[in-house]
Design an enzyme around this catalytic site. Structure first.
Site, PDB file in Angstrom:
ATOM      1  N   HIS A  63       0.828  -1.209   0.000  1.00  0.00           N
ATOM      2  CA  HIS A  63       0.000   0.000   0.000  1.00  0.00           C
ATOM      3  C   HIS A  63       0.867   1.267   0.000  1.00  0.00           C
ATOM      4  CE1 HIS A  63      -3.758   2.187   1.268  1.00  0.00           C
ATOM      5  NE2 HIS A  63      -2.849   3.037   1.716  1.00  0.00           N
ATOM      6  N   GLU A  64       1.785   1.344   0.953  1.00  0.00           N
ATOM      7  CA  GLU A  64       2.626   2.547   1.040  1.00  0.00           C
ATOM      8  C   GLU A  64       3.544   2.653  -0.177  1.00  0.00           C
ATOM      9  OE1 GLU A  64       1.571   4.516   3.035  1.00  0.00           O
ATOM     10  OE2 GLU A  64       0.551   3.228   4.487  1.00  0.00           O
ATOM     11  N   HIS A  89       1.687   4.458  -2.882  1.00  0.00           N
ATOM     12  CA  HIS A  89       1.744   5.926  -2.712  1.00  0.00           C
ATOM     13  C   HIS A  89       3.104   6.464  -3.161  1.00  0.00           C
ATOM     14  CE1 HIS A  89      -2.008   6.496  -0.637  1.00  0.00           C
ATOM     15  NE2 HIS A  89      -1.676   5.797   0.423  1.00  0.00           N
ATOM     16  N   HIS A  91       3.649   6.407  -6.886  1.00  0.00           N
ATOM     17  CA  HIS A  91       2.848   7.468  -7.500  1.00  0.00           C
ATOM     18  C   HIS A  91       3.601   8.799  -7.376  1.00  0.00           C
ATOM     19  CE1 HIS A  91      -1.468   9.403  -7.778  1.00  0.00           C
ATOM     20  NE2 HIS A  91      -0.671   9.788  -8.759  1.00  0.00           N
TER      21      HIS A  91
HETATM   22 ZN   LIG Z   1      -3.153   5.161   1.856  1.00  0.00          ZN
END
Ligand SMILES: [Zn+2]
Length: 634
Positions: free
Chosen positions: A421-422, A425, A428
């Site tokens: 998940h991190e 980010h 991105h």
């Molecule tokens: Zn998040």
């Protein structure tokens, strides 16, 4: 422009959703005892504190230069110089803040870094003040004149670079009033914080939560923190006691909370009318340039797929009943969080988790995997827990710094998903900053959770292909189903509640406790139907949702998971073309409106079919789950 709350939130970027407070009983290492390769390397930001101090001193002086441009922005050359100076200073201020906040989070008991962080925040406030005159000056100019100065956007080396920013600013123009009214609205904005402050005080300080049944059979104090733990108990008496205890606490304050929420709604309506919006909903979606139809589409798609949600709840009921966990054979609201699949034993070391996450992003192509591998190997991540370290997990950084990640690693499946998940980010951020100039080198909250959730979907896909243990597979599938239930359906139900409450108030209906409870109970029946017992207690749940004081926000959770799911499906099914569209999305930053960026990537949220595509994935997972459990598969 340039600086909005979204960018600020993003550099804060704290992700609570995947983090679990660790319960390690043993002594934690001190910061200096942690191996270097498990700590992030902040030397690319500042060599040391001395370098930070030198930069801080020079920026503090340079900020004064901004006001020299006051009254000159109608001049093309002056305007360009002002924008460039503002970008440069903004980036410096952010860099100062990133360094101090990462250092402070390494050990929150370190007062030296806490003080540096406070100074960086004060400098940010000062930066905002030194340029607060600029947007009003631009908005006071004749629109055609300003557009003429900036041109068609082709002059990227000059003012053309700023065309999108100017467009965003001018979109607000019809909602900006004359200076006298603006001054009143600015003063009113502080008063308008009232309902949120009142709710926070009530929720965190004054509300008395009762004693409830603990797993040991003794009564114990219910808290906001242990509520979810009790709801996940395998003992239905514990779940029921916690649920009814929480609802009764809010029920006892129902009239006060209703009056307070009614004030929040009235405030939203007042501000929307003062700024010439047709409705509070339109005013809330306006800054993101999201059409109201997107909101309505979301709700309509959720309604279309309610039979699938109910099928999932029916399965939950059957499995729990067969295991003897539902004494009356019925599913109640307090039975929604107990895991259907008992926890799987899955120990995984950090290094192995990195390898699995890297393998899972292979469908995104060579470049993505290579950049991530390089980042993991060059200390982007602060991995393990130490004394005083900030809990949870997040991705942080700013233009010009590596996209750092903070973890509090434990060897389990949950933590591997947090890493994926991190990393979503951070990647991105990396692609955006690598491809955009500073001014578009961020992205909005509206799209922020797409890349992170997409990586989780890819990891699930990878593990389902690789792992053969039946129980683990069922666990992974259920993990996805629960994500849809809580992030899509539950948040859309909340979004619908907000829409109805505002619409009723706009039509002159009084938002009493009875009325709000009726709206909520009706929605709960609509969403869960016959599958969940018609327990009256749920009707007060609206009263305990803090997000309702950040109005029309929760729908972004639902659009986020929808977009991420649809994109991950396209990547896995179409391959190359979908992958390229997705990388295009990561590279665009804020150079266009979020809704356009997502549309170019393959998800047009203005089209109902986009949300449906995500919900088809939900149905697929449900079919797999039904087969895995040998239950009523179709
Ligand atoms: Zn998040």
């Amino acid at each position: 422009m340039g600086h909005n709350i979204f960018r600020w939130t993003l550099i804060n970027g704290i992700d609570g959703e995947n983090s679990k407070m660790s319960m390690v009983a043993g002594a934690l290492p001190a910061r200096k005892e942690v191996a270097e390769d498990l700590k992030w390397d902040l030397s690319p930001v500042y060599k040391d504190d001395t370098a930070w101090e030198a930069d801080f001193a020079s920026v503090a002086i340079a900020l004064k230069e901004l006001s020299r441009y006051k009254g000159t922005l109608a001049d093309k050359e002056q305007l360009l110089q002002f924008f460039r100076l503002r970008d440069k200073l903004a980036q410096q201020v952010e860099t100062l803040y990133v360094y101090s906040h990462l250092r402070a989070d390494e050990d929150t008991t370190n007062s030296h870094y806490q003080a540096m962080n406070d100074r960086a925040l004060a400098l940010y406030t000062q930066f905002g003040e030194e340029q607060s005159w600029a947007n009003p000056e631009l908005l006071a100019m004749d629109e055609a004149q300003l557009r003429g100065i900036v041109g068609d956007g082709s002059d990227k080396a000059g003012l053309g670079l700023y065309r999108q920013k100017i467009d965003e600013l001018l979109r607000q123009k019809q909602h900006v009033r004359n200076p006298e009214i603006e001054e009143l609205l600015a003063q009113y904005a502080q008063v308008a914080q009232g309902p949120r402050t009142v709710f926070t005080m009530l929720d965190n300080a004054d509300l008395k939560l009762p004693q409830v049944l603990g797993e040991d059979g003794e009564m114990s104090q219910l808290t906001h923190g242990n509520y979810i733990v009790y709801l996940q108990s395998r003992d239905w008496k514990v779940r029921k006691s916690a649920y009814l205890g929480m609802m009764s606490a809010f029920e006892s304050m129902r009239n006060t909370i209703a009056a307070n929420y009614a004030s929040q709604v009235k405030t939203n309506i007042f501000e929307a009318r003062a700024r010439n919006y047709k409705s509070a909903l339109e005013a809330a979606l306006g800054p993101d340039n999201v059409p109201v139809s997107v909101y309505h589409n979301l709700i309509e798609s959720a309604h279309r797929y309610l039979p699938v949600l109910r099928r999932y709840l029916d399965l939950r009921k059957k499995v729990l009943a067969q295991a003897g966990e539902l004494p009356d054979g019925k599913l109640h609201m307090w039975d929604l969080y107990v895991p259907v699949i008992k926890d799987v034993q899955y120990d995984i070391a950090y290094g192995d988790a990195c390898k699995k996450v890297l393998a899972s992003v292979n469908p995104l192509g060579m470049q993505y995997a290579q950049v991530l591998a390089k980042g993991l190997g060059s200390r982007w991540i602060d991995v393990v827990e130490n004394k005083g370290k900030r809990s949870g997990a997040y991705s942080s950084g700013c233009y010009g710094t590596p996209p750092y990640m903070l973890l509090n690693w434990q060897d389990n499946l949950e933590n591997m998903f947090t890493l994926a998940h991190e990393a979503g980010h951070s990647m991105h951020s990396w692609f955006t900053r690598d491809n955009q100039p500073y001014v578009y080198g961020d992205y909005t909250i509206f799209v922020a959770e797409v890349a992170s959730t997409c990586n989780e979907a890819l990891l699930t896909h990878h593990l389902l292909q690789e792992e053969i243990d039946d129980n683990l597979r069922a666990y992974l599938i259920n993990h996805q189903l629960e994500a849809f239930r809580t992030t899509f359906f539950r948040q859309t139900l909340f979004a619908e509640f907000e829409m109805i409450a505002h619409r009723d108030a706009e039509n002159g209906v009084a938002l009493t406790a009875d009325h709000l409870s009726k709206i909520f109970l009706d929605l709960n029946k609509k969403y869960y139907g016959e599958m969940v017992e018609d327990d009256d207690a749920v009707k007060i749940e609206w009263a305990r949702i803090p997000h309702f004081y950040n109005s029309f926000y929760v729908y972004k959770y639902a659009t986020g998971i929808s977009a991420a799911t649809a994109l991950s499906r396209q990547i896995l099914q179409e391959g190359q073309p979908a992958c390229e569209r997705y990388l295009g999305f990561l590279k665009k930053g804020s150079s266009d409106y979020s809704i356009n960026i997502l549309r170019d990537a393959g998800v047009d949220l203005a089209e109902p079919s986009s949300i449906d595509q995500a919900l088809d994935v939900f149905e697929d997972f449900l079919q797999q789950f039904e087969r895995a459990l040998g239950q009523g598969g179709k």
